[in-house]
Design a protein around this motif. Structure first.
Motif, PDB file in Angstrom:
ATOM      1  N   GLY A  77       0.775  -1.306  -0.004  1.00 30.14           N
ATOM      2  CA  GLY A  77      -0.061  -0.038   0.035  1.00 30.14           C
ATOM      3  C   GLY A  77       0.817   1.229  -0.019  1.00 30.14           C
ATOM      4  O   GLY A  77       0.154   2.163   0.220  1.00 30.14           O
ATOM      5  N   ALA A  78       1.992   1.213  -0.154  1.00 28.57           N
ATOM      6  CA  ALA A  78       3.043   2.545  -0.224  1.00 28.57           C
ATOM      7  C   ALA A  78       2.480   3.323  -1.500  1.00 28.57           C
ATOM      8  O   ALA A  78       2.255   2.917  -2.536  1.00 28.57           O
ATOM      9  N   THR A  79       2.238   4.602  -1.241  1.00 28.24           N
ATOM     10  CA  THR A  79       2.378   5.506  -2.432  1.00 28.24           C
ATOM     11  C   THR A  79       3.381   6.119  -3.127  1.00 28.24           C
ATOM     12  O   THR A  79       4.630   6.036  -2.491  1.00 28.24           O
ATOM     13  N   PRO A  80       3.196   6.481  -4.374  1.00 24.73           N
ATOM     14  CA  PRO A  80       4.452   7.034  -4.952  1.00 24.73           C
ATOM     15  C   PRO A  80       5.033   8.045  -4.212  1.00 24.73           C
ATOM     16  O   PRO A  80       6.367   8.218  -4.137  1.00 24.73           O
ATOM     17  N   GLN A  81       4.279   9.087  -3.472  1.00 23.88           N
ATOM     18  CA  GLN A  81       5.109  10.119  -2.592  1.00 23.88           C
ATOM     19  C   GLN A  81       5.705   9.547  -1.411  1.00 23.88           C
ATOM     20  O   GLN A  81       6.867   9.801  -1.150  1.00 23.88           O
ATOM     21  N   GLU A  82       5.319   8.600  -0.810  1.00 21.10           N
ATOM     22  CA  GLU A  82       5.931   7.817   0.302  1.00 21.10           C
ATOM     23  C   GLU A  82       7.308   7.017  -0.323  1.00 21.10           C
ATOM     24  O   GLU A  82       8.157   7.208   0.214  1.00 21.10           O
ATOM     25  N   ALA A  83       7.203   6.411  -1.351  1.00 20.15           N
ATOM     26  CA  ALA A  83       8.257   6.070  -2.192  1.00 20.15           C
ATOM     27  C   ALA A  83       9.345   6.947  -2.371  1.00 20.15           C
ATOM     28  O   ALA A  83      10.558   6.901  -2.254  1.00 20.15           O
ATOM     29  N   ALA A  84       9.013   7.883  -2.824  1.00 20.69           N
ATOM     30  CA  ALA A  84       9.780   9.050  -3.434  1.00 20.69           C
ATOM     31  C   ALA A  84      10.623   9.930  -2.276  1.00 20.69           C
ATOM     32  O   ALA A  84      11.643  10.151  -2.197  1.00 20.69           O
ATOM     33  N   GLU A  85       9.807   9.926  -0.960  1.00 25.03           N
ATOM     34  CA  GLU A  85      10.352  10.573   0.172  1.00 25.03           C
ATOM     35  C   GLU A  85      11.399   9.480   0.787  1.00 25.03           C
ATOM     36  O   GLU A  85      12.502  10.121   1.162  1.00 25.03           O
ATOM     37  N   ALA A  86      11.226   8.283   0.864  1.00 23.70           N
ATOM     38  CA  ALA A  86      12.046   7.341   1.163  1.00 23.70           C
ATOM     39  C   ALA A  86      13.260   7.395   0.410  1.00 23.70           C
ATOM     40  O   ALA A  86      14.563   7.094   0.892  1.00 23.70           O
ATOM     41  N   LEU A  87      13.171   7.510  -0.953  1.00 23.03           N
ATOM     42  CA  LEU A  87      14.421   7.580  -1.824  1.00 23.03           C
ATOM     43  C   LEU A  87      15.143   8.592  -1.808  1.00 23.03           C
ATOM     44  O   LEU A  87      16.407   8.985  -1.940  1.00 23.03           O
TER      45      LEU A  87
END
Length: 120
Positions: A77-87
């Motif tokens: 359920g991760a969102t693109p914004q969550e992934a972007a911030e983790a990256l």
């Protein structure tokens, strides 16, 4: 190098992984148990753990790991914004190489996210 950093990478690795798993099944079983224990929800949920794993995959510059954890993060359920911030944190810790592998990871994440959302 393929233009896909998700599904194509996973497909390219699948037969080689299968062969090695058949040669050393006990090692793979031990790794599977470690994998499952490390990613099992606890104080941190599985989504957060997969985002951490995705960021580490970028740090290790491992395309297969990126594909696996991008896929799993989407599944949790991760969102693109969550992934972007983790990256984005990988940029701090790894500098320039993270901008390359981070972009690959974000492309893989978006590929799996679009597939799951029916936007492909």
């Amino acid at each position: 190098m393929s233009t896909s950093h998700g599904k194509v990478v996973r497909e390219e690795l699948r037969p080689h992984t299968r062969e090695l798993r058949q040669a050393i099944p006990d090692v793979y079983q031990g790794y599977r148990e470690l994998h499952d224990a490390a990613l099992r929800p606890g104080v941190l949920d599985a989504k957060t753990k997969e985002l951490i794993a995705l960021a580490i995959a970028v740090s290790k510059e491992c395309d297969g790991c990126i594909a696996a954890h991008a896929h799993a993060a989407v599944a949790h359920g991760a969102t693109p914004q969550e992934a972007a911030e983790a990256l984005g944190v990988t940029f701090l810790m790894n500098g320039g190489p993270a901008t390359v592998y981070g972009a690959r990871a974000f492309a893989a994440f978006r590929e799996f996210h679009a597939e799951r959302s029916g936007q492909e």
